[in-house]
Design an enzyme around this catalytic site. Sequence first.
Site, short mmCIF file in Angstrom:
data_model
loop_
_atom_site.label_atom_id
_atom_site.label_comp_id
_atom_site.label_asym_id
_atom_site.label_seq_id
_atom_site.Cartn_x
_atom_site.Cartn_y
_atom_site.Cartn_z
CG MET A 27 27.97 -21.21 27.28
SD MET A 27 28.98 -19.45 27.13
CE MET A 27 30.22 -20.35 26.18
N GLY A 28 25.28 -24.55 24.62
CA GLY A 28 24.86 -25.22 23.68
C GLY A 28 25.96 -25.58 22.74
CG HIS A 34 28.43 -30.02 25.83
ND1 HIS A 34 28.89 -29.55 24.65
CD2 HIS A 34 28.65 -28.97 26.75
CE1 HIS A 34 29.36 -28.37 24.77
NE2 HIS A 34 29.25 -28.09 25.75
CD GLN A 58 30.72 -17.68 29.98
OE1 GLN A 58 29.74 -17.67 30.63
NE2 GLN A 58 31.67 -18.65 29.37
CD GLN A 145 40.84 -31.39 34.58
OE1 GLN A 145 40.24 -31.27 35.71
NE2 GLN A 145 42.08 -30.82 34.96
CG ASP A 147 36.13 -25.04 29.93
OD1 ASP A 147 36.97 -24.40 29.13
OD2 ASP A 147 35.26 -25.70 29.37
CD GLN A 150 33.54 -23.02 32.94
OE1 GLN A 150 33.48 -21.99 32.32
NE2 GLN A 150 32.97 -24.12 32.72
CB SER A 182 36.52 -26.92 22.09
OG SER A 182 36.05 -25.56 21.86
NE ARG A 184 35.43 -19.59 21.74
CZ ARG A 184 35.17 -19.47 23.00
NH1 ARG A 184 35.48 -20.53 23.81
NH2 ARG A 184 34.37 -18.51 23.60
O1 PAF Z 1 31.67 -23.91 30.04
C1 PAF Z 1 30.55 -23.43 29.62
O2 PAF Z 1 30.00 -23.75 28.52
C2 PAF Z 1 30.23 -22.12 30.39
O3 PAF Z 1 31.17 -21.29 30.74
C3 PAF Z 1 29.21 -22.20 31.44
C4 PAF Z 1 29.87 -23.01 32.64
C5 PAF Z 1 27.96 -23.02 30.95
C6 PAF Z 1 28.89 -20.83 31.81
O4 PAF Z 1 28.29 -20.05 30.94
#
Ligand code: PAF
Length: 279
Positions: A27-28, A34, A58, A145, A147, A150, A182, A184
């Site tokens: 999500m950038g 990342h 989401q 990991q 998340d 997810q 994160s 956030r």
């Molecule tokens: O983990 C994230 O950044 C998001 O939940 C994802 C997997 C890109 C889906 O929008």
Amino acid sequence: MNILTSLSELRANLKYMSGSLGLVPTMGSLHEGHLSLVKAARMQNDNVAVSIFVNPIQFGPEEDLDIYPRNHDNDLDILQSEKVDIVWIPDVKEMYPDGYQTYVTVEKLSRYLEGARRPGHMRGVATIVTKLLIAFAPDRLYLGQKDAQQSCIIKRLVADLGFAIDVLICPTVRDIDGLALSSRNSRLNPDERKAAIVLYKSLSEAQTAFANGETDASRLRTLITDVIRIEKFAKLLYVSVSDINSLKELHYVSDRALCSIAVKIGSVVLIDNIVLEDS
Ligand code: PAF
């Protein structure tokens, strides 16, 4: 690096691509977490693609969609230096055209943890990831990991829907004091940032207790709760010691368990987890 926005441009680009493709969905507002996924993808594939899309479905109505950090220029600089081949930044209207009504739900696994705390969140994640897998048809998908739920849900949907894709889960990347990276975290003020180390501290204490022979899940949950309660900026939203595959709460940890927490620090909700494992 090709920076693409429309689905037709993406399809045209992929048509002429040869060799394997690794996809990192994001999500950038990219950070070292990342980058660890991008680096893993770079090592294992001929081509690397990254998607940047703040997926509105989401986020719940009371959540932080509008203030979710966005920094495309910086993201693109980082991805360029990592020699990423394709960056896809789709438009919300193209992903969810007027009249959109098709969703993917991973039934049972979505009922726990973040799925319980954020109704509709896991459906939103499963739906966008399915759409990304259809659009890119990658060979490998890279997730973190941090998340954990997810990742578990996406592995399930890949198996259930028969995508011929390897899902690779990369370890959580932490700041020097243990705070899981994160996007956030950038919303924490200096006092909150200091307080946020309580997440990792509490999980580490549970890990030490488990290593010293504590297998009673409720005692492990209490231990975590007690550590978090001491931090005045922190409010515990949930603590879980669950089966690593089904995500069901455990009474006792035999050999492995997922220990997860969600904690509100100021106005920011952070999640973290560790895997308790017999060494
Ligand atoms: O983990 C994230 O950044 C998001 O939940 C994802 C997997 C890109 C889906 O929008």
